[in-house]
Design a protein around this motif. Structure first.
Motif, PDB file in Angstrom:
ATOM      1  N   ARG A 117     -46.214   5.815   9.751  1.00  0.00           N
ATOM      2  CA  ARG A 117     -46.933   5.122   8.529  1.00  0.00           C
ATOM      3  C   ARG A 117     -47.794   6.170   7.943  1.00  0.00           C
ATOM      4  O   ARG A 117     -48.948   5.965   7.541  1.00  0.00           O
ATOM      5  CB  ARG A 117     -47.839   4.342   9.278  1.00  0.00           C
ATOM      6  CG  ARG A 117     -47.131   3.083  10.072  1.00  0.00           C
ATOM      7  CD  ARG A 117     -47.997   2.025  10.383  1.00  0.00           C
ATOM      8  NE  ARG A 117     -47.488   0.862  11.019  1.00  0.00           N
ATOM      9  CZ  ARG A 117     -46.992  -0.224  10.389  1.00  0.00           C
ATOM     10  NH1 ARG A 117     -47.317  -0.296   9.437  1.00  0.00           N
ATOM     11  NH2 ARG A 117     -46.615  -1.215  11.120  1.00  0.00           N
ATOM     12  N   ARG A 118     -47.221   7.442   7.742  1.00  0.00           N
ATOM     13  CA  ARG A 118     -47.666   8.370   7.027  1.00  0.00           C
ATOM     14  C   ARG A 118     -47.601   7.993   5.299  1.00  0.00           C
ATOM     15  O   ARG A 118     -46.970   7.397   4.967  1.00  0.00           O
ATOM     16  CB  ARG A 118     -47.407   9.761   7.113  1.00  0.00           C
ATOM     17  CG  ARG A 118     -47.582  10.012   8.571  1.00  0.00           C
ATOM     18  CD  ARG A 118     -47.527  11.263   9.324  1.00  0.00           C
ATOM     19  NE  ARG A 118     -47.926  12.427   8.239  1.00  0.00           N
ATOM     20  CZ  ARG A 118     -47.327  13.582   8.643  1.00  0.00           C
ATOM     21  NH1 ARG A 118     -46.439  13.773   9.495  1.00  0.00           N
ATOM     22  NH2 ARG A 118     -47.865  14.677   7.945  1.00  0.00           N
ATOM     23  N   ARG A 119     -48.443   8.561   4.507  1.00  0.00           N
ATOM     24  CA  ARG A 119     -48.465   8.491   3.093  1.00  0.00           C
ATOM     25  C   ARG A 119     -47.628   9.249   2.324  1.00  0.00           C
ATOM     26  O   ARG A 119     -47.905  10.115   1.813  1.00  0.00           O
ATOM     27  CB  ARG A 119     -49.914   8.536   2.664  1.00  0.00           C
ATOM     28  CG  ARG A 119     -50.966   7.366   3.061  1.00  0.00           C
ATOM     29  CD  ARG A 119     -52.212   7.585   2.903  1.00  0.00           C
ATOM     30  NE  ARG A 119     -52.759   8.399   1.649  1.00  0.00           N
ATOM     31  CZ  ARG A 119     -53.129   7.939   0.698  1.00  0.00           C
ATOM     32  NH1 ARG A 119     -53.639   6.779   0.756  1.00  0.00           N
ATOM     33  NH2 ARG A 119     -53.553   8.537  -0.323  1.00  0.00           N
TER      34      ARG A 119
END
Length: 128
Positions: A117-119
């Motif tokens: 769930r990293r950008r």
């Protein structure tokens, strides 16, 4: 293979890349021939076939969506390519870190970062 207009995403959300090769990609029960831009707002066709064609214009959607992106992975096909200093500086100005690698490793890294769930965003050049 899909025939989606360039102003419409193939998928209006991010998706892991399930397979690549033969000039395209598979993701979320879809397939696409050509390069892809995988962004937080969707998966887009990307009209880049060679790393030397990557510039600010080719990454316009990345710059437009910079508020939602911390890291841009660029899959350079089968050739090693370094981001030109002026492009790296422009990305840094909008707080985006950039890393280049061959398309296969870029996909694997993108999928891991997406799963965490990293950008993250990925600009992926299709390979044969």
């Amino acid at each position: 293979m899909s025939a989606v207009p360039p102003e419409v995403p193939h998928l209006p959300r991010p998706a892991a890349i399930e397979a690549y090769g033969n000039g395209g990609f598979r993701f979320d029960t879809m397939s696409h021939r050509g390069s892809l831009l995988c962004l937080p707002d969707g998966v887009w066709a990307w009209p880049v076939a060679r790393a030397d064609d990557i510039d600010r214009h080719a990454l316009a959607r990345v710059f437009e969506g910079s508020a939602a992106i911390d890291t841009l992975l660029i899959g350079t096909g089968t050739d090693v390519w370094l981001v030109p200093p002026e492009l790296r500086t422009a990305l840094r100005r909008v707080s985006i870190g950039v890393d280049t690698m061959l398309t296969g490793p870029a996909i694997r890294t993108y999928n891991i970062m997406l799963g965490e769930r990293r950008r993250v965003a990925a600009a992926l050049i299709a390979v044969a």
